[in-house]
Design a protein around this motif. Structure first.
Motif, short mmCIF file in Angstrom:
data_model
loop_
_atom_site.label_atom_id
_atom_site.label_comp_id
_atom_site.label_asym_id
_atom_site.label_seq_id
_atom_site.Cartn_x
_atom_site.Cartn_y
_atom_site.Cartn_z
N GLY A 206 0.74 -1.30 -0.06
CA GLY A 206 0.06 0.08 -0.02
C GLY A 206 0.73 1.16 0.05
N ALA A 207 0.48 2.48 0.38
CA ALA A 207 0.78 3.73 0.36
C ALA A 207 1.70 3.73 1.72
CB ALA A 207 -0.15 4.96 0.14
N TYR A 208 2.83 4.39 1.90
CA TYR A 208 3.66 4.58 2.86
C TYR A 208 4.07 6.18 3.00
CZ TYR A 208 6.79 3.41 6.92
OH TYR A 208 7.52 3.18 7.72
N PRO A 209 3.30 7.14 3.50
CA PRO A 209 3.94 8.44 3.27
C PRO A 209 4.43 8.74 4.76
CG PRO A 209 1.51 8.54 3.87
CD PRO A 209 1.82 6.99 3.47
N VAL A 210 5.63 9.24 4.70
CA VAL A 210 6.28 10.04 5.89
C VAL A 210 6.28 11.50 5.89
CG1 VAL A 210 8.54 10.02 7.31
CG2 VAL A 210 7.68 7.81 6.34
N ARG A 211 5.60 12.22 6.52
CA ARG A 211 5.48 13.49 6.45
C ARG A 211 4.71 13.53 5.11
NH1 ARG A 211 7.70 16.77 10.62
NH2 ARG A 211 6.29 18.45 9.64
N GLU A 212 5.29 14.56 4.28
CA GLU A 212 5.10 14.92 2.83
C GLU A 212 5.61 14.08 1.87
OE1 GLU A 212 2.35 16.65 2.39
OE2 GLU A 212 2.06 17.21 4.40
N VAL A 213 6.42 12.94 2.23
CA VAL A 213 7.03 12.21 1.23
C VAL A 213 6.23 11.09 1.19
CG1 VAL A 213 9.51 11.22 0.77
CG2 VAL A 213 9.31 13.39 2.12
N PRO A 214 6.07 10.91 -0.04
CA PRO A 214 4.99 9.63 -0.49
C PRO A 214 5.85 8.80 -0.93
CG PRO A 214 4.98 11.33 -2.04
CD PRO A 214 6.03 11.77 -1.19
N ALA A 215 5.34 7.27 -0.80
CA ALA A 215 6.04 6.20 -1.30
C ALA A 215 4.89 4.98 -1.53
CB ALA A 215 7.01 5.70 -0.37
N LEU A 216 5.34 3.99 -2.06
CA LEU A 216 4.73 2.50 -1.95
C LEU A 216 5.67 1.86 -1.19
CD1 LEU A 216 3.22 2.24 -5.56
CD2 LEU A 216 1.97 3.09 -3.55
N TYR A 217 4.86 0.63 -0.72
CA TYR A 217 5.51 -0.35 0.10
C TYR A 217 4.97 -1.79 0.01
CZ TYR A 217 3.29 -0.69 4.65
OH TYR A 217 2.64 -1.01 5.53
N PHE A 218 5.85 -2.81 -0.20
CA PHE A 218 5.44 -4.01 -0.20
C PHE A 218 6.20 -4.81 0.83
CE2 PHE A 218 5.32 -1.97 -4.35
CZ PHE A 218 4.06 -2.25 -4.62
N VAL A 219 5.37 -5.90 1.44
CA VAL A 219 5.85 -6.73 2.49
C VAL A 219 5.57 -8.19 2.40
CG1 VAL A 219 6.44 -6.96 4.99
CG2 VAL A 219 6.33 -4.77 3.99
N VAL A 220 6.40 -9.31 2.53
CA VAL A 220 6.03 -10.55 2.64
C VAL A 220 6.99 -11.18 3.66
CG1 VAL A 220 6.03 -12.71 1.34
CG2 VAL A 220 5.26 -10.63 0.13
N GLN A 221 6.63 -11.94 4.39
CA GLN A 221 7.22 -12.83 5.17
C GLN A 221 6.88 -14.27 4.98
OE1 GLN A 221 7.34 -12.36 9.67
NE2 GLN A 221 7.49 -14.57 9.92
N SER A 222 7.85 -14.92 4.51
CA SER A 222 7.65 -16.36 3.68
C SER A 222 8.58 -17.51 4.56
CB SER A 222 8.06 -16.36 2.31
OG SER A 222 7.78 -17.46 1.80
N PRO A 223 7.66 -18.68 4.73
CA PRO A 223 8.48 -19.96 4.99
C PRO A 223 8.73 -20.70 3.73
CG PRO A 223 6.01 -20.04 5.27
CD PRO A 223 6.24 -18.73 4.84
N VAL A 224 8.36 -20.49 2.84
CA VAL A 224 8.70 -21.20 1.60
C VAL A 224 9.57 -21.03 0.50
CG1 VAL A 224 6.37 -22.30 1.74
CG2 VAL A 224 6.57 -20.26 0.20
N THR A 225 10.09 -19.60 0.53
CA THR A 225 11.12 -19.13 -0.52
C THR A 225 12.11 -18.17 0.17
OG1 THR A 225 11.20 -18.43 -2.77
CG2 THR A 225 9.58 -17.29 -1.46
N ASP A 226 12.79 -17.78 -0.86
CA ASP A 226 13.96 -17.06 -0.29
C ASP A 226 13.65 -15.45 -0.66
OD1 ASP A 226 14.90 -16.50 -2.84
OD2 ASP A 226 16.28 -18.41 -2.65
N THR A 227 14.55 -14.47 -0.15
CA THR A 227 14.50 -13.12 -0.68
C THR A 227 14.69 -12.70 -2.13
OG1 THR A 227 16.59 -12.73 0.22
CG2 THR A 227 14.59 -12.33 1.78
N ALA A 228 15.39 -13.41 -2.56
CA ALA A 228 15.81 -13.05 -4.03
C ALA A 228 14.67 -13.52 -4.88
CB ALA A 228 17.02 -14.01 -4.40
N ASP A 229 13.86 -14.59 -4.75
CA ASP A 229 12.79 -14.84 -5.39
C ASP A 229 11.62 -13.87 -5.05
OD1 ASP A 229 11.02 -16.73 -7.09
OD2 ASP A 229 10.10 -17.29 -5.04
N LEU A 230 11.54 -13.54 -3.67
CA LEU A 230 10.41 -12.52 -3.53
C LEU A 230 10.65 -11.32 -4.12
CD1 LEU A 230 10.28 -13.18 0.51
CD2 LEU A 230 8.56 -13.52 -1.68
N GLN A 231 11.91 -10.97 -4.41
CA GLN A 231 12.21 -9.63 -5.24
C GLN A 231 11.59 -9.95 -6.62
OE1 GLN A 231 16.52 -8.67 -6.32
NE2 GLN A 231 16.00 -6.82 -5.37
#
Length: 949
Positions: free
Chosen positions: A794-819
């Protein structure tokens, strides 16, 4: 306005027809400040329904609670009730698309969730108020015509297993796992609530599991075991018309539950020890007692919990702290079920307390004996009655989604008239009942759990791999526990001086927003007499601004130790205020010290005076300092054991905002700090300060000025501090990142994608995108690909600085695959997920969220204070965003969004925790790596609002 004869006659006919399917009752007792219309119904299928009409709400909500939970799981399908909760969301006969419900709720400004407990499964949602009717049409189908599609069985078993894996290092669940192994195997409590691949599938295949799921639904889901609560803008007759036909379709199988008669523990006393993951030491002393929930007007366990859990002078915790043995204590009813309950006393021990755990255990039994001999008194009960009455009469209304969930559960325990009042009802003093219960809390009936990291256990629990051992008390120990020798300083609570007596509402004209009434350059005071909520309560916020408070990690650690010293010193004094509905918080911030008081305004001045004087002149006690320092070190060390996705979210804040230091930096800094250094630091901070104060609620302007005088007497320094703006990091173009080594098997990845320029326009562009992306990301990576239980974006604003962010915690794959999957998702979404109809629906949903009005005095105060701290001295941040939103068309939004998301110019920050699969090469640079410093302006700067115009 006069209604047309045809419309009026149709409305009358509608009410008559719907009333045929329900038996109404409008006698629900409401707080004196609650003007909503409420109706209780029992439908012809025996489903209990409560309707609440509130034309002022922005969000409508509904919840359905079923008196069915893990106790009903078959022994060979443990976790089945929880698995059913997952499967229920994945399509119905009328709405077969598995993601349709979530997409509908999200795109209309809402949220949804569910939980499964021992005896309950609770489903709930909220949504933009205009869309309640359509949402209820979808919601009702879950309980009358779910599909339980075979194609989703394997996926949702994996989802349940991922949930189990994600929490496998949670120390609460680990302790529960050990206790279940030692409890009576004939008691349904010993079943595994969550479930995993082994307990659900057991080698028998998905088809057999689905059949058992269907059988479980038929055997246990019945209208007569359900309670439904709906809050909407519509009047009661219109809400009733929405509900009756839809929910009358739920079948009444006329099911009932039997009382559990077997004991929870077969042989007592039981004592066992277990090894935690975190650095924690705890003594828990519990007793199995009768189920007294039906006697909720008497609340005997609340009374006992009050006496044993008190933190004032003379209390068990007070005495333990004086000895340097404890940091905290909780007491009260924990696990309650149809047939029994467990009363628990849990003490958070210091290392010295663990070394003296036998003596601490003796003191617990001494405290119980004191209550047995002289604790059951009418005046003590009456004091709690008075506090409960005030809490009910001036109840702080929760958010709609939380209220419906709680009230749906209450329908199973309280009479309809007491649906809301039942949690507060404490009117019938029954000394014999209280005495019988406390007399049953004897050493030979105790269940004692000792949690300590030094343990080398003899056994390992099956589900959570907890090392533990059973250490039955010796005959000599048991005999010693029964002998009462008394404890020096231990005493029952004194009368509470903080119970509000002046409940009058201040006279005068209220205002829509706070206005500044003091402006000196050293002190700024904002005041608002709130007439919207019109309660004898208020929010008082104070910022003691001093830029030197946390300009480096050592200063931040010193600030935290100073504040913790003050909180600890005030605990015994302020605890009575908190009981009486007058709470406070004292926090070290990056820009100074934050102080907040909220609750009944009658005695706030007395509490503020004590807080300010102690903050300026703490009692610099070496024993207290060492205990507080060890507690802070332990908290920092335990952050390494946080769930990976939580740790990465916290790390993101530290990466983005200057003067937020990492756990490791603060841990290193605190090690070398002594009381002398912290004392000198506190004096330095207080030598140069400015005061920001806001009084919002039942205050006159003279009250606000008096608060400012009290604060200034203690907290205003000799000098004006230097200016120090808040600094939010500007991510350069490219891929940057950081890796964290955590003690958890799951991998986790967080992708933060920043817009190149701050401001309202970019925030709206990213806000609409975040509104659209969240459900799609969840549906693809969680529901379809089954990468893990924790998936969100979803959206992740900090003060007036906007951004999107994505998060997954996974027991089945590694971070390279998630990327790879994160990038593929975003690319595919840009190509196929953007259309004008979806845009417009989510634009409206975002507008609803931005204009959502505060539900209570606390939410209103928080909004005003946040606006002030962000520099919006006209208190109109949300209105400014809506103005931009209303002027933004689809083509403009799409063009500006795609420019931000252009792959060659993305500003990406990747944070990873590799888990058991290890750290992977994500092709990133460190933010402060070679060539980055000085290439472009590194921070966006945000000044504090001026105190003098």
């Amino acid at each position: 306005m006069m209604k047309s004869p045809l419309r009026w006659s149709l409305l009358c006919l509608l009410v008559v027809l719907t009333a045929c399917g329900a038996k109404p009752d409008n006698n629900i007792v409401l707080p004196q400040t609650d003007s909503r219309d409420v109706r209780y119904l029992r439908l012809d299928n025996d489903l209990q329904v409560v309707l609440i009409s509130d034309p002022s709400i922005d969000k409508a909500a509904a919840a359905l609670d079923i008196n069915v939970g893990s106790r009903h799981d078959p022994r060979d399908r443990q976790g089945l009730a929880h698995f059913l909760e997952h499967m229920l969301f994945l399509g119905t006969e009328k709405y077969p698309d598995a993601g349709e419900y979530q997409s509908f709720i999200s795109s209309h400004g809402g949220s949804h969730n569910a939980y499964t407990s021992f005896e309950h499964t609770n489903y709930f949602f909220d949504i933009g108020a205009a869309h309640l009717d359509e949402a209820l049409d979808r919601f009702a189908q879950f309980f009358s015509a779910p599909l339980f599609n075979a194609e989703f069985v394997g996926r949702e078993v994996n989802a349940v297993n991922s949930e189990y894996q994600a929490r496998i290092q949670n120390d609460y669940r680990r302790a529960l796992d050990v206790f279940k192994e030692l409890a009576n195997s004939d008691h349904p409590f010993t079943k595994f609530t969550v479930g995993n691949l082994s307990t659900l599938l057991g080698g028998r295949g998905e088809e057999a599991l689905r059949q058992d799921l269907l059988d479980f639904y038929e055997d246990h889901y019945s209208a007569n075991r359900m309670g439904l609560v709906v809050i909407g803008r519509e009047n009661l007759d219109e809400l009733q018309a929405m509900v009756v036909d839809r929910f009358s379709e739920i079948e009444n199988r006329k099911l009932s539950d039997s009382e559990i008669k077997v004991p929870l523990v077969e042989e007592t006393p039981l004592r066992f020890e277990l090894k935690p993951r975190r650095e924690m030491r705890e003594l828990s002393v519990s007793f199995e007692l009768p189920d007294v929930r039906a006697q909720y007007h008497k609340k005997p366990l609340n009374y006992l919990g009050h006496l044993l859990g008190h933190e004032g002078e003379g209390s068990l915790l007070y005495v333990l702290k004086k000895n340097g043995w404890a940091e905290g204590l909780r007491a009260g009813a924990g696990f309650q079920y149809h047939g029994g309950s467990v009363f628990n006393i849990s003490i958070e021990l210091t290392p010295a307390g663990m070394a003296a755990v036998d003596t601490v255990t003796d003191m617990v039994f001494e405290a119980i004996a004191l209550i047995q001999s002289e604790g059951v008194a009418q005046w003590r009960f009456q004091e709690l009655t008075d506090i409960a009455r005030l809490q009910f009469d001036f109840r702080t209304r929760p958010s709609e989604i939380h209220e419906v969930s709680q009230l749906a559960n209450n329908l199973h325990y309280f009479s309809p008239s007491d649906l809301i009042r039942g949690d507060y009802a404490m009117t019938d003093f029954d000394p014999d009942l209280i005495q019988d219960l406390v007399n049953a809390m004897t050493p030979d009936k105790a269940i004692i759990a000792i949690t300590r990291p030094e343990l080398e256990g003899e056994k390992t629990s099956e589900l959570y791999n907890v090392s533990y051992k059973v250490t039955p008390p010796t005959a000599a120990e048991l005999e010693r526990w029964k002998v009462r020798a008394g404890v020096a300083g231990l005493a029952l609570p004194k009368p509470n001086p903080f119970i509000a007596s002046d409940l009058s509402i201040k006279s005068g004209e209220g205002s829509e927003v706070p206005r500044q009434v003091v402006s000196t350059g050293r002190i700024g005071v904002w005041h608002m007499l709130d007439k919207r909520f019109s309660l004898p309560k208020g929010n008082l916020n104070v910022l003691i601004r001093s830029p030197s408070a946390s300009s480096d990690a050592t200063r931040q650690a010193a600030a935290e130790l100073w504040v913790r010293m003050v909180r600890d010193e005030l605990n015994a004094f302020a605890y009575s205020a908190q009981l009486a509905g007058l709470d406070y918080s004292l926090q070290a911030r990056w820009d100074g010290i934050g102080l907040e008081l909220r609750g009944f305004n009658d005695k706030q001045g007395m509490l503020l005076d004590s807080l300010a004087s102690r903050l300026a002149n703490p009692e610099w006690d070496e024993v207290r300092f060492l205990r507080v320092k060890m507690d802070y070190i332990r908290d920092l060390e335990n952050q390494r054991h946080a769930d990976p996705y939580r740790y990465l979210s916290s790390a993101l804040s530290q990466q983005l905002q200057r003067f937020r230091f990492t756990t490791e930096q603060r841990l290193q800094a605190v090690q070398s700090l002594g009381m002398k250094e912290v004392k000198a630091y506190s004096r330095e901070v207080m030598s140069a300060t400015q005061l920001y104060l806001m009084a919002h609620g039942n205050y006159s302007e003279s009250d606000a000025r008096q608060f400012a005088r009290v604060a200034a007497d203690f907290l205003l320094g000799d000098r004006v501090p230097d200016a120090q703006p808040e600094q939010v990091r500007r991510i350069p173009e490219g891929n940057f990142g950081e890796s964290y080594s955590l003690e958890h098997n799951d991998s986790a990845l967080l992708w933060y994608l920043q817009a190149p320029n701050p401001g309202h326009r970019a925030r709206i562009v990213m806000g609409i995108a975040g509104q659209m992306i969240g459900p799609a990301f969840f549906n693809e990576l969680r529901t379809r690909d089954q990468l893990g239980y924790v998936v969100y974006g979803g959206a992740y604003p900090v003060r007036e600085v906007p951004a999107l962010y994505f998060v997954v915690q996974s027991p089945v794959t590694d971070t390279a695959d998630l990327q790879k999957r994160f990038r593929a998702f975003l690319d595919n979404w840009q190509e196929s997920g953007i259309d004008e109809q979806t845009y417009e629906r989510n634009r409206k949903a975002l507008r609803v969220k931005l204009l959502e009005q505060p539900r209570n005095l606390w939410e209103a105060g928080d909004q005003f204070w946040r606006d002030l701290m962000d520099g919006y001295t006209s208190f109109n941040s949300r209105e400014q965003l809506v103005d931009v939103l209303d002027q933004m068309g689809f083509d403009t939004w799409k063009r500006e969004l795609l420019a931000i998301l252009e792959e060659d110019s993305r500003r990406s920050l990747w944070l990873q925790a590799g888990g058991a699969r290890g750290e992977k090469n994500l092709g990133v640079q460190k933010l402060d790596g070679p060539g980055q410093v000085g290439r472009k302006r590194q921070f966006f700067l945000y000044e504090h609002p001026p105190l003098k115009h």
